[in-house]
Design an enzyme around this catalytic site. Structure first.
Site, PDB file in Angstrom:
ATOM      1  N   ALA A  11       0.817  -1.328   0.027  1.00 39.47           N
ATOM      2  CA  ALA A  11      -0.082   0.030   0.022  1.00 39.47           C
ATOM      3  C   ALA A  11       0.854   1.255   0.069  1.00 39.47           C
ATOM      4  O   ALA A  11       1.861   1.467   0.811  1.00 39.47           O
ATOM      5  CB  ALA A  11      -0.988  -0.012   1.101  1.00 39.47           C
ATOM      6  N   ALA A  42      -1.678   9.670  12.592  1.00 43.23           N
ATOM      7  CA  ALA A  42      -2.440   8.508  12.009  1.00 43.23           C
ATOM      8  C   ALA A  42      -1.287   7.885  10.993  1.00 43.23           C
ATOM      9  O   ALA A  42      -1.121   6.530  11.081  1.00 43.23           O
ATOM     10  CB  ALA A  42      -3.787   8.476  11.473  1.00 43.23           C
ATOM     11  N   LYS A  50       0.189  -3.578  11.730  1.00 39.14           N
ATOM     12  CA  LYS A  50      -1.149  -2.730  12.343  1.00 39.14           C
ATOM     13  C   LYS A  50      -1.128  -2.741  13.833  1.00 39.14           C
ATOM     14  O   LYS A  50      -1.535  -1.522  14.259  1.00 39.14           O
ATOM     15  CB  LYS A  50      -2.362  -3.090  11.442  1.00 39.14           C
ATOM     16  CG  LYS A  50      -1.991  -2.929  10.066  1.00 39.14           C
ATOM     17  CD  LYS A  50      -1.346  -1.676   9.419  1.00 39.14           C
ATOM     18  CE  LYS A  50      -0.967  -1.741   8.165  1.00 39.14           C
ATOM     19  NZ  LYS A  50      -0.086  -0.796   7.794  1.00 39.14           N
TER      20      LYS A  50
END
Length: 267
Positions: A11, A42, A50
């Site tokens: 990603a 963030a 994660k």
């Protein structure tokens, strides 16, 4: 001696311009817990496994204070697990929509393969998340030769070097000098440096730049350059050997590295 293996992040590097799938979910889960976090907060730990990302956010002084104010006590490991469960289920719902290959990725991979280079990959996503991503990316024409997730290395994802080593082993890479790792976050660069391979930061579409394709394209050329230079500095300060604006520049960069390796072997 020449580059034999290129290991891509997913990603923000190969798919999902701007790395928005996870960012949107991080913002949502904290908001649901009564704590508003900024886009910058963030994004800061992007590229990590994660659950480690969530833990890192909770350890940020401002978020830590806000959590204590809202919940009446410091966060616990139970809070980390609860947030992560929510993150996982929300991400799984939206993940397929964020699997479009970024511009020049498919052509570049094809070009590299034609020169005999093997294509590896690492990620901050777990096995189950990557099942969704790999399936949809493959349907859209992007499929590396190998993938390693943090799940496969005992959850020791970035900045640990183990995912890179596992790629090297599977793809038969003889030397770290013959491996390039390319990514869009400081975690990617740290992973590469810890593994002793070439660390390359890609700028346009990166999490470090943090803009969607529409936002980036709506900027003037001057504004785009400001954003590019800002991200470039971040990569350079963390120790990246090289940066490229887009994947289109990667084959020429590999040629540059190969020329350096040739000279080295002569000396």
């Amino acid at each position: 001696m020449k580059i034999e293996t290129v290991i891509f992040d997913w990603a923000g590097t190969a798919v999902d311009f701007g790395c928005f799938a996870p960012v949107n979910v991080f913002l949502t889960i904290f908001e649901d817990a009564g704590v508003t976090v900024t886009l910058e907060e963030a994004r800061k730990p992007m590229g990590m496994l994660k659950i480690d990302h969530i833990r890192t956010m909770l350890e940020m002084p401002r978020i830590q204070e806000e959590w204590k104010r809202v919940h009446g006590q410091s966060f616990t490991e139970e809070d980390v697990q609860t947030l992560y469960k929510e993150f996982e289920s929300k991400l799984m719902e939206s993940l397929a929509a964020f699997t479009n290959p970024i511009q020049y990725v498919k052509e570049t991979v094809q070009q590299l393969r034609e020169t005999g280079i093997r294509i590896g990959s690492t990620t901050g996503y777990t096995d189950s998340m990557m099942e969704v991503v790999t399936q949809h990316a493959a349907m859209k024409g992007y499929q590396p030769d190998f993938l390693v997730t943090p799940t496969q290395v005992g959850d020791k994802g970035r900045p640990y070097p183990y995912m890179i080593f596992k790629n090297m082993e599977a793809l038969g890479s003889e030397s770290t000098k013959q491996v390039v790792k390319i990514g869009d976050t400081t975690s990617d660069i740290k992973e590469a440096l810890n593994a002793g391979v070439w660390a390359v930061g890609v700028i346009i579409g990166s999490s470090e730049m943090g803009l969607s394709e529409e936002e980036f394209n709506s900027l003037s050329v001057e504004e785009q350059q400001i954003e590019i230079q800002k991200a470039k500095r971040i990569f350079e300060e963390i120790g990246a050997h090289y940066t490229i604006e887009t994947m289109k520049e990667l084959p020429a960069l590999i040629e540059t590295i190969n020329n350096g390796l040739k000279l080295e072997s002569v000396v």
